[in-house]
Design a protein around this motif. Structure first.
Motif, mmCIF file in Angstrom:
data_model
loop_
_atom_site.group_PDB
_atom_site.id
_atom_site.type_symbol
_atom_site.label_atom_id
_atom_site.label_comp_id
_atom_site.label_asym_id
_atom_site.label_seq_id
_atom_site.Cartn_x
_atom_site.Cartn_y
_atom_site.Cartn_z
ATOM 1 N N SER A 294 68.122 23.579 -10.951
ATOM 2 C CA SER A 294 67.788 23.573 -12.220
ATOM 3 C C SER A 294 68.515 24.183 -13.439
ATOM 4 O O SER A 294 69.641 24.796 -13.031
ATOM 5 C CB SER A 294 66.687 24.300 -11.884
ATOM 6 O OG SER A 294 65.581 23.565 -11.398
ATOM 7 N N LYS A 361 63.835 23.176 -4.321
ATOM 8 C CA LYS A 361 63.336 22.546 -6.191
ATOM 9 C C LYS A 361 62.780 24.179 -6.485
ATOM 10 O O LYS A 361 63.079 24.241 -7.374
ATOM 11 C CB LYS A 361 63.062 21.166 -5.917
ATOM 12 C CG LYS A 361 63.192 21.392 -7.932
ATOM 13 C CD LYS A 361 64.338 20.393 -8.044
ATOM 14 C CE LYS A 361 64.067 20.064 -9.572
ATOM 15 N NZ LYS A 361 65.413 20.386 -10.503
ATOM 16 N N GLN A 362 61.589 24.089 -5.945
ATOM 17 C CA GLN A 362 61.165 25.445 -6.430
ATOM 18 C C GLN A 362 61.780 26.802 -6.681
ATOM 19 O O GLN A 362 61.813 27.439 -7.345
ATOM 20 C CB GLN A 362 60.193 25.680 -4.834
ATOM 21 C CG GLN A 362 58.763 26.854 -5.140
ATOM 22 C CD GLN A 362 58.217 26.451 -6.960
ATOM 23 O OE1 GLN A 362 57.502 24.992 -6.696
ATOM 24 N NE2 GLN A 362 57.851 26.813 -7.935
ATOM 25 N N ASP A 365 63.508 25.859 -9.588
ATOM 26 C CA ASP A 365 63.245 25.848 -10.685
ATOM 27 C C ASP A 365 62.829 28.116 -10.999
ATOM 28 O O ASP A 365 62.720 28.799 -11.714
ATOM 29 C CB ASP A 365 61.717 25.353 -10.361
ATOM 30 C CG ASP A 365 61.748 24.209 -10.100
ATOM 31 O OD1 ASP A 365 63.591 23.955 -10.772
ATOM 32 O OD2 ASP A 365 61.648 23.267 -10.397
ATOM 33 N N ARG A 369 63.098 29.923 -14.352
ATOM 34 C CA ARG A 369 61.866 30.315 -14.604
ATOM 35 C C ARG A 369 62.217 32.528 -15.418
ATOM 36 O O ARG A 369 61.912 32.800 -16.242
ATOM 37 C CB ARG A 369 60.746 30.063 -14.667
ATOM 38 C CG ARG A 369 60.741 29.037 -14.656
ATOM 39 C CD ARG A 369 59.199 28.148 -14.169
ATOM 40 N NE ARG A 369 58.796 26.664 -13.950
ATOM 41 C CZ ARG A 369 59.092 25.771 -13.564
ATOM 42 N NH1 ARG A 369 58.592 26.329 -12.186
ATOM 43 N NH2 ARG A 369 58.831 24.420 -14.284
ATOM 44 N N THR A 388 64.080 20.154 -14.973
ATOM 45 C CA THR A 388 64.109 20.291 -13.475
ATOM 46 C C THR A 388 64.164 18.737 -12.927
ATOM 47 O O THR A 388 63.560 18.285 -11.639
ATOM 48 C CB THR A 388 62.060 21.086 -13.457
ATOM 49 O OG1 THR A 388 61.351 20.032 -13.672
ATOM 50 C CG2 THR A 388 62.167 22.588 -13.505
#
Length: 979
Positions: A294, A361-362, A365, A369, A388
């Motif tokens: 990301s 990906k989570q 990310d 964040r 993203t």
């Protein structure tokens, strides 16, 4: 014995103020070339053309080599060195030739490892290691390693074409070195050979092993004994004087010999820039590659403030942290680089690009964040934007990786050069260092965009040095003198990934002091007692204003030309300076340029190689024949005039134009090859052929006559020539067209190829335009063909034909009527070459503005295309991709409802008449077989194949037996409900 000439002076003292001593002329034995040719399994080239190609790299420096050897095996490398040692001739190794400090050019025998010695010998996913040859391209290794979620950590911006050997020579780094370190941190073992033929496998060495090697005596024992003495004598000074920063690249890695580093001889040889040994093979460390990424963009008031905040952002654990300033973005806008990408940047005048990695990906990310949440609580938080989406992330990285292209040859700005382009300081000091560095630039009247690997403290820039005048060169020398002091003041390194070469090496004593400089000299002497390995680089170096590619002696030839070169001060010689040697044209996959290099892997078939040959022609001190240069003609011979370099080269070198200009003079008052007359004048022959098509087809296709015709025309016997239609579109139109009184007027251009050979395409376009309510007009007579003679360098003739076309179209364009052209090469002629050949012609300007491909016209008019389901293999014409709007073609197909696939990014291989020529047929087919032709063969009958270029459709038909459709034909087919 042949004298090569003086290499210049070298300076043993501090800075460049010490006494100079002359380097004697290098006398090359006449037997050297013969011995190499007889004994080396490889290609041995001592011709002037090959030597010209290797005379420079990506630096400010130029040294014509003795000769070039492209060994095919490791044994051939060793044999090359043995012969050069026998004759006392220096050597230098070269991979991608992207050195920015002059380290890959020298008055020596250049050993180019990239063509043959480019194999990945082994990957051990369990041990996380790989063995590679020195010519292996970094991305080839990374692509293989990713199969096991591994990667080679260092990744310079040239990752898609640089070689591992070059990275080892320079101790390269890149964007993700904060994750994995420098090249030296990722080399486990090296297989090396010395100039006197000693082959060794080196790496970390235990004390027991060290004692055993020394006790063994001989040359190997002497090397290890000398290395141990260096360690013991200088250990404390190394610990004291070596800058403790992430990116200390300058000098030799003597710190790798310290006990805490395991007496790592391989590590000590990394970064020696071919001055000590030749690398034959490397065992490298692979690291885990987070599969998901990301990207968080942070916008600041200026790049200095961005630099101040680097330590705070590093605390969040990014795998990459890059910096950009507003000047780079301004330059990119001026050059039209990635305009759609630039709009993605958050508000600010300085930016940090923080990339976060994760197993999903989570996870990536979430890391980004969490960083955003924390940053938002800063007293003066930056603007922020999280990306993203993988495609958007790619666009942002394109901005960063185009830094060199964005800052070189900026319209309205002075030319910029390397010279102090990768100094580094501690990340915590970036902001302060940048402010002082900017003040130094201002004091010397210099301009530079500031960007780079801020997470590691590395600052990149190209600086507006005046390397043409006496005062300019003096200012250059004065600036780098003070810049060296500034870096030392901050405890930094002159080089953070590009090496020392000769551009910075003279200042090394300021970083290390006289005692460690003596240690460097002793270290080199242990490995290279003859001092024949890349002499004059790193230690006892040339000073920075020697061997300049330009300099005060640069006075290029300025002949009159047909093209006006408006973006290069009206000068062809100035245009050759566009090439900065970065070597993007040496990419081997997923690339537009250079199609011929993708097959041959020859330097002379790259845009860079051809530009260097032209540069040498204009210098006229080595290639002295001017327009009659056979070396330049040979370098340009396999240029397909695809214009890929016009858009794919980061500095927009336009080799198709350069080729046409050169050929026009080379063949002045000379007979041209037969294809120039048979294919270059196809407009004339087609006028006859379309008048009596049955006779023409009989002559061109009857078994015996066809072979004779092709032989006389210089056409490959394997090619099947297209047949003349028994009725041209022009004839059909005059018989069947019914005017529409109320429709908006358009002119459908009846180009030679479609009118004479494939009139169905023009009929289809006519049908489509009528469907949308346009009144379709054509010229009373088919206009002449100007593109083919232009590509063969018949510029005077082609320009006359263009003037005839403009005269025929003047009444049309003065009324603002769009001219719709189905053949992309013809449309490109009016949009690209016409303004450069006749820039003041007002009707020509009108034609340029009013020229559209059918897909471009539909997009402009916002015409909804008919629907059609399925999959389409799309091969845009090269000129469509390079100088027209290829996105319009993709958009029309996508709006139809089709799944668009583009298997081949580069030319199809036909390139107008290129693929028809007898001596180019095999290369043409090999280019087509890279991806396009196999994809067409594999496509089912339910898949559509679309190619707007006549040459592309001809290549597909000849290579697969399948007739591709023009976009116009597909649209007409859809309008008829798929019938």
């Amino acid at each position: 014995m042949t004298g090569v000439g003086k290499g210049g002076d070298r300076v043993p003292g501090k800075g460049f103020s010490g006494p100079k001593f002359p380097v004697p002329d290098l006398q090359v034995p006449d037997a050297l070339e013969t011995d190499l040719g007889n004994e080396v399994d490889g290609e041995v080239r001592f011709d002037t053309g090959s030597r010209a190609l290797y005379a420079t790299d990506a630096s400010n420096y130029r040294q014509v080599p003795v000769g070039v050897v492209l060994p095919k095996t490791t044994a051939a490398v060793i044999k090359t060195i043995e012969i050069c040692h026998r004759h006392g001739v220096p050597i230098v190794s070269r991979g991608g030739g992207t050195g920015l400090c002059g380290q890959t050019c020298n008055t020596a025998v250049v050993i180019d490892h990239s063509k043959y010695l480019n194999n990945i010998l082994e990957i051990n996913f369990d041990a996380k290691t790989a063995r590679v040859q020195p010519g292996t391209i970094l991305d080839h290794l990374r692509d293989r390693a990713e199969e096991g979620h591994l990667t080679f950590g260092p990744d310079p911006a040239t990752h898609d074409h640089n070689t591992l050997g070059g990275m080892i020579g320079n101790n390269s780094c890149g964007i993700h070195s904060i994750m994995a370190g420098k090249t030296v941190d990722n080399i486990l073992e090296l297989d090396v050979v010395t100039y006197d033929g000693i082959r060794m496998r080196v790496g970390q060495t235990s004390e027991e092993e060290l004692n055993r090697l020394i006790a063994g005596g001989g040359r190997v024992g002497g090397i290890y004994k000398g290395l141990r003495e260096l360690r013991d004598q200088y250990a404390e000074l190394i610990r004291e004087r070596y800058p403790q920063i992430p990116r200390r690249i300058s000098g030799f890695n003597l710190d790798q010999l310290l006990p805490e580093n395991g007496f790592n001889v391989a590590g000590a040889l990394v970064g020696t820039e071919s001055t000590c040994v030749t690398v034959l093979e490397a065992k490298v460390r692979l690291v885990h590659s987070p599969p998901a990424r990301s990207l968080l963009l942070l916008g600041y008031p200026d790049v200095f403030t961005a630099g101040d905040h680097v330590p705070e952002i590093l605390a969040f654990g990014p795998v990459g942290l890059e910096g950009l300033d507003d000047l780079l973005i301004a330059f990119a806008k001026k050059k039209g680089l990635h305009p759609e990408n630039l709009t993605l940047l958050p508000e600010g005048n300085g930016w940090l690009l923080a990339e976060f990695g994760g197993e999903s990906k989570q996870e990536a990310d979430d890391k980004a964040r969490r960083a955003m949440d924390a940053i938002s609580r800063f007293s003066q938080p930056p603007s922020m934007k999280l990306f993203t989406d993988e495609q958007e992330e790619k666009k942002i990285w394109q901005i960063r990786e185009s830094g060199l292209g964005a800052t070189a040859n900026v319209p309205g700005m002075p030319l910029s050069w390397p010279g102090w382009e990768d100094a580094a300081v501690a990340p915590a000091q970036i902001g302060a260092y940048l402010r002082d560095f900017k003040a130094l630039l201002d004091a010397h009247g210099l301009i530079a965009s500031l960007y780079g690997h801020f997470g590691d403290g590395c600052i990149h820039c190209r600086i507006s040095f005046d390397l043409f005048s006496h005062d300019g060169v003096r200012n250059f020398m004065a600036f780098i003198d003070k810049a060296a002091d500034l870096v030392v003041k901050y405890g930094g390194s002159f080089s953070a990934e590009h090496g020392d070469g000769q551009s910075k090496a003279v200042f090394l004593d300021r970083m290390y002091g006289p005692e460690l400089m003596e240690a460097f000299r002793r270290f080199k002497s242990l490995w290279d007692p003859d001092w024949k390995m890349n002499p004059g680089k790193v230690v006892l170096p040339y000073i920075p204003d020697q061997n300049l590619r330009l300099g005060v002696e640069y006075n290029p030839w300025q002949p009159e030309t047909h093209f006006h070169f408006p973006d290069d001060e009206g000068s062809f010689s100035r245009a050759t300076l566009r090439c900065v040697g970065v070597g993007s044209c040496r990419r081997t996959h997923d690339t537009f340029m250079c199609p011929s290099f993708l097959v041959t892997r020859e330097e002379k078939h790259t845009t860079r190689g051809r530009a260097h040959a032209l540069f040498e022609m204009f210098r006229r001190d080595f290639l002295k024949d001017g327009w009659r240069s056979g070396e330049v003609r040979e370098a340009l011979d396999l240029c397909l005039s695809c214009k890929a370099c016009k858009v794919d080269c980061p500095v927009n070198v336009d080799m198709a134009t350069y080729r046409a200009e050169f050929l026009s003079h080379y063949y002045h008052h000379r007979l041209r090859p037969m294809p120039a007359y048979s294919m270059g004048l196809i407009g004339l022959w087609s006028r006859l052929g379309s008048f009596m098509p049955r006779l023409a087809n009989f002559m061109l296709h009857a078994p015996v006559l066809a072979n004779i015709s092709k032989m006389l025309a210089g056409i490959a016997p394997e090619r099947t020539l297209p047949k003349y239609s028994t009725e041209t579109f022009t004839e059909w139109y005059h018989r069947y067209h019914k005017p529409i009184e109320s429709g908006s007027r358009v002119l459908l251009y009846t180009d030679t190829f479609n009118d004479c050979f494939f009139p169905e395409t023009l009929k289809a376009a006519h049908e489509v335009l009528i469907h949308y309510g346009y009144e379709v007009e054509i010229l009373p007579q088919r206009p002449p063909a100007a593109r083919p003679p232009l590509d063969y360098g018949m510029i005077t003739y082609a320009k006359k034909q263009m003037m005839r076309i403009i005269d025929a179209l003047s009444a049309t364009v003065r009324q603002g009527i769009p001219v719709i052209i189905l053949e992309p090469s013809t449309a490109a002629l009016f949009r690209e070459e016409l303004p450069e050949l006749a820039p003041q012609h007002l009707d020509g300007q009108r034609l340029t503005r009013l020229t559209f491909l059918l897909s471009e016209f539909m997009e402009r008019e916002r015409l909804d295309p008919p629907k059609l389901s399925g999959r389409v293999i799309f091969q845009p014409h090269c000129h469509q991709k390079a100088v027209l709007d290829v996105n319009a073609g993709r958009s029309v197909l996508t709006k139809m409802g089709l799944i668009v696939e583009e298997p081949q990014k580069c030319c199809c291989g036909m390139a107008g008449s290129f693929g028809f020529e007898k001596d180019k047929f095999q290369l043409s087919m090999k280019i087509g077989e890279l991806a396009l032709l196999p994809a067409v063969r594999a496509a089912g009958e339910d898949s559509y194949v679309v190619a707007d270029g006549f040459s592309c459709r001809t290549q597909i038909l000849g290579g697969t037996g399948r007739q591709a459709m023009h976009t116009a034909e597909l649209l007409a087919y859809a309008l008829r409900g798929g019938h």
